[in-house]
Write an enzyme that holds these catalytic residues in place. Structure first.
Site, mmCIF file in Angstrom:
data_model
loop_
_atom_site.group_PDB
_atom_site.id
_atom_site.type_symbol
_atom_site.label_atom_id
_atom_site.label_comp_id
_atom_site.label_asym_id
_atom_site.label_seq_id
_atom_site.Cartn_x
_atom_site.Cartn_y
_atom_site.Cartn_z
ATOM 1 N N ASP A 116 -1.930 -2.579 -14.421
ATOM 2 C CA ASP A 116 -3.073 -3.368 -14.800
ATOM 3 C C ASP A 116 -2.651 -4.194 -15.721
ATOM 4 O OD1 ASP A 116 -6.680 -2.651 -14.637
ATOM 5 O OD2 ASP A 116 -5.436 -4.530 -14.624
HETATM 6 C C1 GLC Z 1 -8.323 -6.631 -14.711
HETATM 7 C C2 GLC Z 1 -8.956 -5.451 -13.841
HETATM 8 C C3 GLC Z 1 -8.145 -5.205 -12.496
HETATM 9 C C4 GLC Z 1 -7.645 -6.514 -11.866
HETATM 10 C C5 GLC Z 1 -6.753 -7.120 -12.958
HETATM 11 C C6 GLC Z 1 -6.084 -8.663 -12.309
HETATM 12 O O1 GLC Z 1 -8.120 -6.258 -16.128
HETATM 13 O O2 GLC Z 1 -8.714 -4.246 -14.747
HETATM 14 O O3 GLC Z 1 -8.967 -4.514 -11.574
HETATM 15 O O4 GLC Z 1 -7.235 -6.594 -10.685
HETATM 16 O O5 GLC Z 1 -7.139 -7.135 -14.249
HETATM 17 O O6 GLC Z 1 -7.351 -9.519 -12.417
#
Ligand code: GLC
Length: 736
Positions: free
Chosen positions: A265
């Site tokens: 993430d």
């Molecule tokens: C965010 C979220 C995740 C998302 C990622 C990219 O922090 O936790 O669900 O897909 O970043 O945007």
């Protein structure tokens, strides 16, 4: 490209080139002024120009023309002309925004969500995207957590059905096909268990609970063929997921059989330093690589350290080859070596996005997602009456949810614009009555109109006008609820209330007109005690998306009969949270009617939620017969068929979601008081009846037993079939 050629390509790549494939950067780095980026955010991240030019994938950029240009630039510079991957959060729609996932869970109609995911994939792929960071399949039990809106709820079985449907909708048989994108199941794992409902907080779960409740939906997404999995921000057993070797190697890739791309993430690898479980970025890089994380999202932990670590003999290059091999395999599956643009098509783009077919699907899904929580008969509305629409969602296009930035609010149909197509102009009035939020609410990043900063005087005028209309009407429909930025990521709330400025308006309207219908917009279960006491009807519409206004009017007028069921319990109040139907009985269950002191209960509120999982009313009434079993014994290989007759005893057609719950009467470890194991949507004309048939197999009786093995135990079970999780009547059978 054949496998052998792909392996040869990997063998020909330099170490730096391989590490660059493991770097994912934001599209913003490529769409702005390059120098500004290089001397700003990129420099702050320790990234050089060369890193930007060689990163293997981008997140958050879309548009056929834009991505085709980026691809051309990239492949010219990439030594082996390897194409870039374009990924994005297409959570519940690209340009046509479908109801938020928790609302889709309320449909108990996974097949419909599969269609929505497919429509989203068509729009995303024609705009040049290859991967979506969806579905989020985290089980949720705590309404304080802002991301409950992104989940399909509190039940492992329901979540598994939707995880499967959404992955299949995005990917089809093969994500390389036209109109498909690769699906990334997230957030692995247990992210929804954040303590106190506070986002990014510690997760403390027994392995038993983790396996019984939190893992099944990820498994369903993986079994459906999800090409990617995303790590979660939280710890499991005290180790952050992104550097948790047991979780990622033993469980995810070993037990669960996932062999696709594992992406972190956003900055989650670097954040293990803040967790204080990595001494520095260097150690974070080693641990994440050893845990099998293939792509580092939006930090330079991999790109700034891995080459040196290999040269110093601190990590094996074979681990990098393993990761890059999976990344190249994904690009190959998507056909990018043959066609680096995949479906990107600037001309076709405008035909596909927001097309009538997608809008119609969004309208149908939204109507099916609404849950009728209360109705004394005032709904469906009598169009001959004088009706006032009073509330801040009367004319408000921000009804998409906070996880739909790819769509545009300007495309959303408001309650007012939809109502004006149907309601008599002389008998219908409209007024927002007040802003969605008052000065008491701070929303970081809210760049919308500063309507809530209006003066006291202006607010009084708004209210006076609205109350005049309310007074003159036969009945008042009040579209109100949370601000869309009060749920979603980094949007946890300790209170589950509707903004006070709206509750003041609601109370004043109720004082001048007792005939109030609340249309509730929310990203989560809320504390509805006061509204439930005063309103004659409550329709939960969540954040319904682009066609929200049309769907709401369809249901208010009876064109669509509501059939939604709660995928997550609505607590009596926030003090009851976390509350969920599939709890354990405890040694001192507080059974209905008990008056004893020493029972598991509160002094000041009931144990039961205000509105339970699986609950939802219809404009008609259904009768469900007692359960009939074809036998009362089965062995490991056998099955038992359970039947009920469902009859529409009301005066309009409708759909009932008939739910099958099982209870293990005795087992070596405590089991939930009941578990959802099946559901069927039964549509009936007035007076019509049909049989709902469920086949119970031994597989449905399995659980993690005392020795940690997964299987069933002989003994008796109770079969309950009803219209919500409150069903208790049923029949018993024995597994021998
Ligand atoms: C965010 C979220 C995740 C998302 C990622 C990219 O922090 O936790 O669900 O897909 O970043 O945007």
């Amino acid at each position: 490209m054949e496998k052998q050629k792909l392996q040869q390509l990997l063998a020909d790549m330099s170490l730096k080139e391989k590490v660059d494939q493991m770097l994912q950067l934001s599209g913003a780095f490529y769409l702005g002024d390059e120098n500004q980026v290089l001397t700003g955010p990129a420099r702050d991240m320790g990234l050089q120009k060369e890193d930007l030019e060689m990163a293997g994938s981008i997140l958050g950029a879309a548009g056929a023309k834009t991505l085709m240009r980026l691809q051309d630039d990239y492949m010219k510079k990439q030594p082996h002309h390897i194409p870039m991957l374009f990924m994005m959060d297409v959570i519940h729609g690209m340009k046509t925004i479908f109801p938020m996932p928790l609302a889709q869970g309320a449909t108990f109609h996974p097949e419909l969500s599969k269609e929505c995911a497919h429509a989203a994939a068509k729009e995303a792929s024609v705009m040049g995207l290859h991967v979506t960071f969806s579905p989020m399949v985290d089980l949720v039990r705590d309404a304080r957590w802002g991301r409950v809106m992104e989940s399909t709820g509190e039940d492992p079985y329901l979540n598994s059905c939707f995880a499967k449907a959404m992955v299949e909708g995005f990917q089809g048989e093969n994500p390389g096909e036209k109109g498909r994108v690769a699906s990334c199941v997230k957030h692995f794992a247990g992210y929804g268990g954040a303590q106190a409902g506070r986002d990014y907080n510690t997760v403390e779960l027994s392995e038993h609970t983790f396996r019984e409740f939190y893992l099944p939906a990820y498994q369903a997404g993986i079994d459906a063929g999800a090409e990617l999995v995303m790590t979660s921000f939280n710890t499991i057993n005290g180790i952050p997921a992104s550097t948790n070797k047991w979780l990622m190697r033993d469980v995810l890739r070993g037990e669960m059989g996932f062999d696709g791309v594992l992406i972190s993430d956003f900055s989650a690898i670097l954040e293990t330093v803040a967790h204080r479980s990595s001494a520095d970025e260097c150690e974070a890089a080693v641990k994440a690589l050893e845990a099998g994380v293939d792509i580092d999202m939006m930090t330079s932990v991999y790109s700034a350290n891995l080459c040196r670590l290999v040269e110093e003999g601190k990590v094996q290059e074979s681990l990098i080859d393993e990761a890059v091999g999976r990344i190249l395999e994904l690009k190959n599956k998507l056909g990018l070596f043959e066609n680096p643009y995949k479906d990107a098509d600037p001309e076709k783009e405008n035909e596909v996005i927001l097309c009538e077919e997608h809008r119609a699907l969004a309208r149908k899904t939204a109507a099916e997602s609404f849950v009728l929580l209360k109705n004394d008969g005032i709904l469906p509305l009598d169009l001959n009456k004088k009706i006032a629409f009073v509330g801040p969602y009367t004319e408000n296009q921000e009804i998409k949810s906070s996880w739909s930035f790819t769509g545009d609010a300007k495309d959303c149909v408001t309650v007012k614009s939809a109502a004006r197509e149907v309601f008599h102009p002389e008998r219908t009035s409209y007024h927002n009555g007040c802003p969605v939020i008052g000065r008491d609410v701070e929303l970081i990043g809210f760049t919308g109109t500063e309507e809530h900063k209006i003066s006291e005087k202006e607010l009084r005028i708004m209210e006076e006008e609205a109350l005049t209309l309310a007074k003159e009407a036969d009945l008042v429909v009040m579209p109100l609820g949370e601000h869309y930025l009060q749920s979603g990521e980094a949007s946890s709330r300790a209170m589950l209330d509707i903004p006070e400025i709206q509750m003041e308006l609601f109370r004043k309207v109720c004082r001048v007109n007792p005939n109030v219908v609340v249309v509730l917009f929310s990203g989560r279960p809320l504390d509805l005690r006061e509204i439930s006491a005063k309103a004659r009807a409550i329709l939960e519409v969540w954040f319904p998306g682009t066609e929200g206004g049309h769907a709401i009017v369809d249901v208010l007028t009876g064109k669509s009969n509501p059939s939604g069921k709660l995928p997550m319990s609505f607590p009596y109040c926030v003090g009851q949270v976390p509350v969920h139907y599939n709890e354990y009985s405890t040694g001192r269950p507080n059974l209905p009617g008990m008056k004893e002191k020493f029972r598991s209960k509160y002094l000041d509120i009931p144990n039961a939620p205000l509105y339970p999982f699986g609950y939802g009313l219809s404009y008609t009434d259904f009768e469900i017969s007692p359960v009939r079993l074809d036998q009362n014994q089965m062995d490991q290989e056998g099955t038992i068929t359970a039947r009920v007759t469902v009859k529409n005893i009301g005066n309009c057609s409708g759909t009932e979601v008939v739910q099958l719950y099982l209870r293990d009467n005795y087992s070596s470890v405590v089991r939930p008081v009941k578990e959802l194991k099946g559901f069927k949507r039964v549509t009936l004309l007035p007076g019509e009846e049909k049989e709902a048939v469920f086949v119970i197999s031994e597989e449905m009786l399995r659980f993690y037993r005392e020795d940690g093995s997964y299987g069933s135990e002989k003994g008796t079970f109770r079969v309950m079939i009803g219209n919500s999780s409150t069903v208790t009547d049923g029949a018993e059978f024995e597994l021998v």
